[in-house]
Design a protein around this motif. Sequence first.
Motif, mmCIF file in Angstrom:
data_model
loop_
_atom_site.group_PDB
_atom_site.id
_atom_site.type_symbol
_atom_site.label_atom_id
_atom_site.label_comp_id
_atom_site.label_asym_id
_atom_site.label_seq_id
_atom_site.Cartn_x
_atom_site.Cartn_y
_atom_site.Cartn_z
ATOM 1 N N ALA A 93 43.437 41.675 53.194
ATOM 2 C CA ALA A 93 44.658 42.368 52.773
ATOM 3 C C ALA A 93 44.368 43.852 52.586
ATOM 4 O O ALA A 93 43.286 44.230 52.103
ATOM 5 C CB ALA A 93 45.186 41.778 51.470
ATOM 6 N N ALA A 94 45.308 44.710 52.973
ATOM 7 C CA ALA A 94 45.111 46.148 52.822
ATOM 8 C C ALA A 94 45.284 46.577 51.376
ATOM 9 O O ALA A 94 44.539 47.433 50.876
ATOM 10 C CB ALA A 94 46.097 46.901 53.712
ATOM 11 N N TYR A 95 46.262 45.955 50.698
ATOM 12 C CA TYR A 95 46.530 46.282 49.304
ATOM 13 C C TYR A 95 46.927 45.012 48.557
ATOM 14 O O TYR A 95 47.414 44.047 49.151
ATOM 15 C CB TYR A 95 47.666 47.317 49.179
ATOM 16 C CG TYR A 95 47.327 48.651 49.799
ATOM 17 C CD1 TYR A 95 46.651 49.627 49.067
ATOM 18 C CD2 TYR A 95 47.683 48.933 51.114
ATOM 19 C CE1 TYR A 95 46.339 50.850 49.643
ATOM 20 C CE2 TYR A 95 47.376 50.152 51.695
ATOM 21 C CZ TYR A 95 46.694 51.113 50.948
ATOM 22 O OH TYR A 95 46.376 52.321 51.527
ATOM 23 N N ALA A 96 46.732 45.047 47.243
ATOM 24 C CA ALA A 96 47.201 43.975 46.375
ATOM 25 C C ALA A 96 48.071 44.600 45.293
ATOM 26 O O ALA A 96 47.649 45.534 44.618
ATOM 27 C CB ALA A 96 46.033 43.224 45.752
ATOM 28 N N ILE A 97 49.293 44.100 45.173
ATOM 29 C CA ILE A 97 50.218 44.588 44.145
ATOM 30 C C ILE A 97 50.083 43.672 42.931
ATOM 31 O O ILE A 97 50.335 42.467 43.017
ATOM 32 C CB ILE A 97 51.674 44.577 44.663
ATOM 33 C CG1 ILE A 97 51.768 45.285 46.022
ATOM 34 C CG2 ILE A 97 52.601 45.209 43.630
ATOM 35 C CD1 ILE A 97 51.284 46.714 46.029
ATOM 36 N N ILE A 98 49.676 44.238 41.792
ATOM 37 C CA ILE A 98 49.415 43.439 40.590
ATOM 38 C C ILE A 98 50.176 44.038 39.414
ATOM 39 O O ILE A 98 50.692 45.160 39.486
ATOM 40 C CB ILE A 98 47.908 43.380 40.265
ATOM 41 C CG1 ILE A 98 47.353 44.780 39.990
ATOM 42 C CG2 ILE A 98 47.136 42.723 41.419
ATOM 43 C CD1 ILE A 98 45.899 44.796 39.522
ATOM 44 N N ASP A 99 50.252 43.276 38.309
ATOM 45 C CA ASP A 99 50.894 43.821 37.108
ATOM 46 C C ASP A 99 50.059 43.572 35.855
ATOM 47 O O ASP A 99 50.570 43.646 34.732
ATOM 48 C CB ASP A 99 52.318 43.269 36.944
ATOM 49 C CG ASP A 99 52.404 41.755 36.998
ATOM 50 O OD1 ASP A 99 51.373 41.091 36.822
ATOM 51 O OD2 ASP A 99 53.522 41.237 37.229
ATOM 52 N N GLU A 100 48.763 43.289 36.055
ATOM 53 C CA GLU A 100 47.832 43.148 34.938
ATOM 54 C C GLU A 100 46.610 44.015 35.212
ATOM 55 O O GLU A 100 45.838 43.749 36.124
ATOM 56 C CB GLU A 100 47.443 41.669 34.747
ATOM 57 C CG GLU A 100 48.612 40.795 34.318
ATOM 58 C CD GLU A 100 48.231 39.323 34.159
ATOM 59 O OE1 GLU A 100 47.049 38.983 34.390
ATOM 60 O OE2 GLU A 100 49.119 38.514 33.813
ATOM 61 N N GLU A 101 46.480 45.059 34.414
ATOM 62 C CA GLU A 101 45.468 46.095 34.634
ATOM 63 C C GLU A 101 44.054 45.535 34.718
ATOM 64 O O GLU A 101 43.212 46.036 35.485
ATOM 65 C CB GLU A 101 45.542 47.117 33.482
ATOM 66 C CG GLU A 101 44.682 48.357 33.675
ATOM 67 C CD GLU A 101 45.269 49.339 34.670
ATOM 68 O OE1 GLU A 101 44.494 49.920 35.452
ATOM 69 O OE2 GLU A 101 46.500 49.523 34.660
ATOM 70 N N GLU A 102 43.771 44.466 33.964
ATOM 71 C CA GLU A 102 42.400 43.938 33.948
ATOM 72 C C GLU A 102 41.962 43.361 35.283
ATOM 73 O O GLU A 102 40.762 43.129 35.512
ATOM 74 C CB GLU A 102 42.251 42.876 32.845
ATOM 75 C CG GLU A 102 43.128 41.652 32.997
ATOM 76 C CD GLU A 102 44.430 41.761 32.227
ATOM 77 O OE1 GLU A 102 44.921 40.724 31.749
ATOM 78 O OE2 GLU A 102 44.954 42.901 32.106
ATOM 79 N N HIS A 103 42.915 43.110 36.192
ATOM 80 C CA HIS A 103 42.571 42.564 37.510
ATOM 81 C C HIS A 103 42.443 43.655 38.573
ATOM 82 O O HIS A 103 42.300 43.358 39.751
ATOM 83 C CB HIS A 103 43.620 41.538 37.944
ATOM 84 C CG HIS A 103 43.591 40.286 37.110
ATOM 85 N ND1 HIS A 103 42.618 39.325 37.244
ATOM 86 C CD2 HIS A 103 44.417 39.865 36.113
ATOM 87 C CE1 HIS A 103 42.839 38.342 36.381
ATOM 88 N NE2 HIS A 103 43.916 38.656 35.676
#
Length: 426
Positions: free
Chosen positions: A51-61
Motif C-alpha cells: 500500500a502507498a499510504y495508510a489512513i488511520i485515526d489512532e496516533e499510536e499506530h
Amino acid sequence: MTLEELHQLFLAHPTICTDTRKITKNCIFFALKGQNFNGNAFAEEALKKGAAYAIIDEEEHKTSVNCLVFDNVLETLQQLASLHRNKNKVKVIALTGSNGKTTTKELINKVLSKKYNTIATIGNLNNHIGVPLTLLSINENTEIAIVEMGANHKQEISFLSKIAQPDFGYITNFGKAHLEGFGGIEGVIEGKSELYDHLISNDKHVFMNGDDDVQQEKLKSYIKKIGFSTKDHQYYNISFIEANPFVVLEVEGHQIKTQLIGKYNFPNCCAAVLMGKYFNVPLSDIKTALESYVPQNNRSQIIDKNGFQIILDAYNANPSSTKAALENFKNMTAQEKTLILGDMFELGKDAAKEHQAIADLAKKLGFTNVFLVGEIFFQVQTPFKKLKSFNDLRSELEHSPLKKGTFLIKGSRGMALERTLDFLKV
C-alpha cells in the motif's frame, strides 16, 4: 493533511483497500473499525504488502510517514468520496427500495452501458462504506454512475444521499423489509422516501413507477418526474405480456423476452427501459441488453439439476418478496411443485405474524408439498412439514428423497438455503 491534499494523493493512487488480505500495489489503505477488529492495527502490514499510504485515526499506530492520521477514518472515506464525486462531471443515479434493488441496478447498468461509460455498485455494497467505495471508482471517463443504497433504519438513505448527491433517483418499491429497524411499514415508506425527499429539495429529477400508489401520492405535485406505467398515459407506457416463467414485456410494439422469472421483475425491467429511453439509448440496444441479462448470486436463478428444475431465490427474503414469489410460482406452468421456505429475518415484533401469514398464503394458494425451515417457521400453525434447522432439512430430504419436479427455494441470507442444491438427488 487537508481533504483536498488527500484527494490529490488519491488521484495518484486511485485504488482504495479496506482489507489487508486484498492489498494491491500502490493502493491507499483505510483502517476502518468494526465490532471485532481495529483496522489501525493493520496499517503497518498494509504498507509492507505494498500500500502507498495508510489512513488511520489512532496516533499510536503511526509507524511510518506514509501513515496519515485523520480524526475519523470512516468519515474521511465518506468525505473523500463526496469530494471526488463533485469534482467529476458525472451523472449519478441513486436507487433504493425494499426489493429488487440489485437486479434493477444491474439492468440499468446493462442498458446504459450500451451508450455510455458507466460504473455501478458492485454486488450489494450499498451501505455507508459501499456507497463511498462506489463513488471512488468514478474516473475521468465515467459518464454515469449507478449507486445502490440500502437501509435498515430511518435517516440512512438521507445520509447516503448527502454523500452521493444524486442527479436522479428511483425507488423500486416499499415492502415489508427490515421492519424491526424501520418500526413497521409506515417507517419503511418514510425511510425509503428520503431519497425522493433529497432529490425534490435539490430540484433534481425523479424516476418513478406510475402504477405505485405510494409514489403517485408522494410525487403528485412534483414537476421533474419521469415515470412508466401500464395504464396511465401521462407516463411512458410499457405492457406486461407474461411471466411463464420468464418476463416478457412490450415496448413501442416490440416484445422484449427476458431471462428473468416472476412478474415481480417486470417493474425492474420497466425502470431500465425508462432510463434507457430518457438517456437516448436506442430501443434495439435496450432490447438486447435486457434479453442478454442472466441473474446470478442466488437471485431468481433457474437451475436444472438431476432432473429437478429449481428456482433459486435464496439471496434474501422478506414478507413482500416471499408473497410475490409464491404468487408467481402458483401461476407458473409446472408439475410437482415443491416449496422450500426459510425464515425471514429482521422483522422484530412482527416476525411470528408475518411467518404465519406466509404459511397461510402457501396453503391458500393450493401448495401441498411445502417445507418450512427455521426456528420462526417452526412455531407457526400449519399442516406443512416444519424443520427447525437446515440440518433437519438435510436429514429429512436424505431420508425421504424428493420426486423430480419444480422447486422454489427462498429464504433470508442467513439461512443459506442454496446449500439444498448439494443434496437434491433422485
